[in-house]
Structure formats: C-alpha cells, structure tokens
Design an enzyme around this catalytic site. Sequence first.
Site, PDB file in Angstrom:
ATOM      1  N   CYS A 114      37.642 -27.159   0.213  1.00 51.34           N
ATOM      2  CA  CYS A 114      38.489 -26.053  -0.264  1.00 51.34           C
ATOM      3  C   CYS A 114      39.640 -26.511  -1.164  1.00 51.34           C
ATOM      4  O   CYS A 114      40.203 -25.701  -1.894  1.00 51.34           O
ATOM      5  CB  CYS A 114      39.032 -25.271   0.920  1.00 51.34           C
ATOM      6  SG  CYS A 114      37.712 -24.616   1.937  1.00 51.34           S
ATOM      7  N   HIS A 251      44.877 -21.008  -1.842  1.00 51.80           N
ATOM      8  CA  HIS A 251      43.469 -20.971  -1.425  1.00 51.80           C
ATOM      9  C   HIS A 251      43.305 -19.799  -0.469  1.00 51.80           C
ATOM     10  O   HIS A 251      44.128 -19.574   0.403  1.00 51.80           O
ATOM     11  CB  HIS A 251      43.099 -22.284  -0.737  1.00 51.80           C
ATOM     12  CG  HIS A 251      41.794 -22.226  -0.026  1.00 51.80           C
ATOM     13  ND1 HIS A 251      40.651 -21.738  -0.630  1.00 51.80           N
ATOM     14  CD2 HIS A 251      41.435 -22.559   1.246  1.00 51.80           C
ATOM     15  CE1 HIS A 251      39.654 -21.787   0.239  1.00 51.80           C
ATOM     16  NE2 HIS A 251      40.108 -22.273   1.383  1.00 51.80           N
ATOM     17  N   ASN A 281      36.472 -16.483   1.996  1.00 50.68           N
ATOM     18  CA  ASN A 281      36.802 -17.859   1.641  1.00 50.68           C
ATOM     19  C   ASN A 281      35.674 -18.431   0.775  1.00 50.68           C
ATOM     20  O   ASN A 281      34.583 -18.679   1.278  1.00 50.68           O
ATOM     21  CB  ASN A 281      36.983 -18.679   2.928  1.00 50.68           C
ATOM     22  CG  ASN A 281      37.364 -20.126   2.654  1.00 50.68           C
ATOM     23  OD1 ASN A 281      37.297 -20.589   1.521  1.00 50.68           O
ATOM     24  ND2 ASN A 281      37.742 -20.832   3.707  1.00 50.68           N
TER      25      ASN A 281
HETATM   26  N1  ACO Z   1      33.794 -11.750  16.106  1.00 45.97           N
HETATM   27  C1  ACO Z   1      34.241 -11.489  17.333  1.00 45.97           C
HETATM   28  N2  ACO Z   1      34.735 -12.443  18.141  1.00 45.97           N
HETATM   29  C2  ACO Z   1      34.778 -13.702  17.665  1.00 45.97           C
HETATM   30  C3  ACO Z   1      34.327 -14.034  16.377  1.00 45.97           C
HETATM   31  C4  ACO Z   1      33.811 -12.990  15.590  1.00 45.97           C
HETATM   32  N3  ACO Z   1      33.370 -13.189  14.336  1.00 45.97           N
HETATM   33  N4  ACO Z   1      34.493 -15.347  16.196  1.00 45.97           N
HETATM   34  C5  ACO Z   1      35.040 -15.840  17.316  1.00 45.97           C
HETATM   35  N5  ACO Z   1      35.210 -14.847  18.208  1.00 45.97           N
HETATM   36  C6  ACO Z   1      35.767 -14.913  19.564  1.00 45.97           C
HETATM   37  C7  ACO Z   1      35.743 -16.294  20.129  1.00 45.97           C
HETATM   38  O1  ACO Z   1      34.491 -16.578  20.713  1.00 45.97           O
HETATM   39  C8  ACO Z   1      36.856 -16.230  21.149  1.00 45.97           C
HETATM   40  O2  ACO Z   1      36.362 -15.603  22.309  1.00 45.97           O
HETATM   41  P1  ACO Z   1      36.823 -16.094  23.789  1.00 45.97           P
HETATM   42  O3  ACO Z   1      38.308 -15.850  23.799  1.00 45.97           O
HETATM   43  O4  ACO Z   1      36.039 -15.203  24.667  1.00 45.97           O
HETATM   44  O5  ACO Z   1      36.460 -17.530  23.857  1.00 45.97           O
HETATM   45  C9  ACO Z   1      37.869 -15.273  20.526  1.00 45.97           C
HETATM   46  O6  ACO Z   1      37.149 -14.565  19.486  1.00 45.97           O
HETATM   47  C10 ACO Z   1      39.063 -15.952  19.913  1.00 45.97           C
HETATM   48  O7  ACO Z   1      38.594 -17.040  19.111  1.00 45.97           O
HETATM   49  P2  ACO Z   1      39.580 -17.969  18.340  1.00 45.97           P
HETATM   50  O8  ACO Z   1      38.780 -18.952  17.546  1.00 45.97           O
HETATM   51  O9  ACO Z   1      40.589 -18.514  19.277  1.00 45.97           O
HETATM   52  O10 ACO Z   1      40.259 -16.900  17.369  1.00 45.97           O
HETATM   53  P3  ACO Z   1      41.445 -17.080  16.367  1.00 45.97           P
HETATM   54  O11 ACO Z   1      42.471 -16.070  16.601  1.00 45.97           O
HETATM   55  O12 ACO Z   1      41.871 -18.506  16.261  1.00 45.97           O
HETATM   56  O13 ACO Z   1      40.754 -16.681  14.973  1.00 45.97           O
HETATM   57  C11 ACO Z   1      39.784 -17.801  13.070  1.00 45.97           C
HETATM   58  C12 ACO Z   1      39.633 -17.402  14.536  1.00 45.97           C
HETATM   59  C13 ACO Z   1      39.793 -16.544  12.222  1.00 45.97           C
HETATM   60  C14 ACO Z   1      38.625 -18.706  12.686  1.00 45.97           C
HETATM   61  C15 ACO Z   1      41.127 -18.540  12.911  1.00 45.97           C
HETATM   62  O14 ACO Z   1      41.251 -19.572  13.831  1.00 45.97           O
HETATM   63  C16 ACO Z   1      41.265 -19.109  11.541  1.00 45.97           C
HETATM   64  O15 ACO Z   1      41.373 -18.422  10.571  1.00 45.97           O
HETATM   65  N6  ACO Z   1      41.308 -20.447  11.436  1.00 45.97           N
HETATM   66  C17 ACO Z   1      41.392 -21.089  10.157  1.00 45.97           C
HETATM   67  C18 ACO Z   1      40.039 -21.117   9.613  1.00 45.97           C
HETATM   68  C19 ACO Z   1      40.067 -21.319   8.189  1.00 45.97           C
HETATM   69  O16 ACO Z   1      40.790 -20.703   7.471  1.00 45.97           O
HETATM   70  N7  ACO Z   1      39.254 -22.230   7.780  1.00 45.97           N
HETATM   71  C20 ACO Z   1      39.110 -22.544   6.481  1.00 45.97           C
HETATM   72  C21 ACO Z   1      40.265 -23.399   6.009  1.00 45.97           C
HETATM   73  S1  ACO Z   1      39.727 -24.777   5.250  1.00 45.97           S
HETATM   74  C22 ACO Z   1      38.539 -24.246   4.331  1.00 45.97           C
HETATM   75  O17 ACO Z   1      38.751 -23.278   3.654  1.00 45.97           O
HETATM   76  C23 ACO Z   1      37.214 -24.905   4.422  1.00 45.97           C
END
Ligand code: ACO
Length: 324
Positions: A114, A251, A281
């Site tokens: 990214c 980004h 993304n």
């Molecule tokens: N739909 C519904 N529920 C989901 C989904 C989905 N698509 N995905 C995960 N969950 C569930 C999980 O299983 C978890 O359930 P549990 O509590 O029963 O275990 C719950 O939702 C919470 O999951 P978390 O991963 O803790 O959720 P979080 O609030 O952290 O959000 C996210 C997840 C959106 C991925 C967030 O962590 C994030 O944005 N992280 C950065 C990711 C990113 O931007 N990556 C790219 C940057 S670098 C690059 O661009 C390559």
Amino acid sequence: MIVRSQIVGCGSYLPSRLVTNAELAAQVDTSDEWIVERSGIRQRHIAAEGETTSDLATNAALRALEAAGISGSAVDLLIVATATPDNTFPATATKVQSRIGMKHGAAFDIQAVCSGFVYALSVADNFIKTGQVQTALVIGAETFSRILDWSDRATCVLFGDGAGAVVLRANRGKGSSADRGILSTHLHSDGTHYDLLYVDGGPSSTQTVGHVHMEGREVFRHAVINLASVVGEALAANDLKASDIDWVVPHQANRRIIEGTAKKLGFPLDKMVMTVERHANTSAASIPLALTEAVGDGRIKPGQLVLLEAMGGGFTWGSALVRM
Ligand code: ACO
C-alpha cells in the site's frame, strides 16, 4: 537553483464492475452496517475476468499523459507500484511501456504494497533530481481481487481494484517550500512486522499466488502511529506546520485510520481527500486515484500544498510533500 519534480498530469482508471456491501453480504457472513461502521467502505470496483493490472495501469497512464499534454514517447522512466503484477516476470511496467509507445529509457516495478505509490514517487523524484531523467510516469495499479480469499470476511470486504498515475517533469526551483513540485519524500520499513499483513504464497515459497492475511487490529494500531510520525517528519523537514497544508491525500485503507491520523496531527477532516467509501482499499493505486479525483473536480488547485501518506505490508510507510 535546484531541480524539482513537478506533477504535470494525473489520470486514473477504475474497472466498470461495482460490488456493493449487500452483494458481499449475500456471499459471506457480513453486513453493510458492519463494513460501513468498521471501515467506511460502501462499494468497490472489481476487474473483469481477463482484465489485468497492466490493463488498468495502461488506461490510467494514458489519461495522465493526456492531462500532461505529452505522448508516451516522451517518457524517460516508467515505474509501476504493484503487489499484484500480471506475471512473476517480466515487470508489469514493461508491458505498460510498450502499450504507451515509450521506446527508450527504463521501466520497472516497485513492491511496497500500500505504500508502493509513495515509494515509486520517491524513486522517480530522485532520478529527476540527479538529472538522470527529465520525464517520469509513476503508476499505482492493483487487482487485489485476485489475491483475496473470497470466503474470508475479515479481508475480502476491505479491498478493491484500480489504477492511478502521475506524470513528473523536471522543473527549476529556488530550493524553498514555495517551489512547485515534490518538496521531500520520506520512506520507512520495519520487517519485524512481516506476519501482521502478508500473502501466504509466492514463486519461491509455495509456487502459488496465495491470499491476503491480516491482523486487522494490530495493523490499525501501527498505521495511526507510523502515519502520524511520517507526516510530522515531512512537516519538520520543510519547516512547515499542519496549518500550512492545503490537502492531505492519504492511502485509503479505512475511514477510521484516516480520521485517527487527522486527529493526532490536528488536520481538520475536510482537508483529507477521501475515496475509501467508493473505492475501498486499492493498495498502491489508492493515492493516485484520490489525487486524480481531487485535481479533476477542482478541489486541489495549482500552487497548493499537498501531503501524501501511506502505510502497508512489510511494514512499509512513507510520505511525500508536493506543491502542485
Ligand atoms: N463482517 C462481520 N463481522 C466481521 C467481519 C465482517 N466482514 N470481519 C470480522 N468480523 C468480526 C470478527 O470475527 C470479530 O468477531 P468476534 O468478536 O466474534 O471475534 C469482530 O468482527 C471484531 O473483529 P475485529 O477484527 O476486532 O474488528 P475491528 O474493529 O478491528 O475492525 C478491521 C476490523 C476493519 C479490519 C480493522 O481492524 C481495520 O481496519 N484494520 C486495519 C486494516 C487495514 O486498514 N489494513 C490495510 C492497511 S495496510 C494496507 O492497506 C495493505
């Protein structure tokens, strides 16, 4: 007098197929509400069958060249930032080179996921500043849809396909932050976090392409810290304050990361160009896609100060300060 790399044209391309959150919710256990609340994403563009990264890159490149008013034969250096090349080799950039009619100079790919566009911009800027090239085409292009596990709800809802490009030209400046062009770039990586965001395949390891894996929470935490730090670095290097910046083009990984970074740095949210809602993304393509949109609709004007910042797998992260 010093040499500056001025952005003289931007272009972008998105595949025509739109996939909404509702469509994904019919395939995996997720919901529009969850995706919007956690990421800000409502839809993403997905490449058609047979449509490759070089196709998206070529379309974006041709539009950037048109905006710059130059032909492909005038380009001395072509860099494609991508984590999803058409083939393991040769570089996707060489395919684009032949399609735009660039017959001299060099074309190669850069891999920083990214952060790829900021890395590529930095490399091109340095080639221009040393006098090795006059005109460079820098492209970010991805087909992340090809490396997603479409049954993994934690990753498949977050990404999309697309491409964006800029044309850089050598220009004379006085050496102050009033110069037009790239004022500075700042790159970092930290390989100790390799396994927080990676693809579980590759030619030398599994002989397969593999799928994206991510520790979302950890990536989020590091992203806000690293982005705030590298933005601070760019401001300090140019003796500028956050209030001097007209636009930030971040980004587009997640709305909450963009909001978190803005808050940490004291940038008002309306200075942050945001496309994540519509593009999701698109990895290395996200910054030039957002930049092209904001230049095209007249938000970003000639002479304004624009800060680009990104963070990606590796980890890699970086920023670039540009006067348009
Ligand atoms: N739909 C519904 N529920 C989901 C989904 C989905 N698509 N995905 C995960 N969950 C569930 C999980 O299983 C978890 O359930 P549990 O509590 O029963 O275990 C719950 O939702 C919470 O999951 P978390 O991963 O803790 O959720 P979080 O609030 O952290 O959000 C996210 C997840 C959106 C991925 C967030 O962590 C994030 O944005 N992280 C950065 C990711 C990113 O931007 N990556 C790219 C940057 S670098 C690059 O661009 C390559």
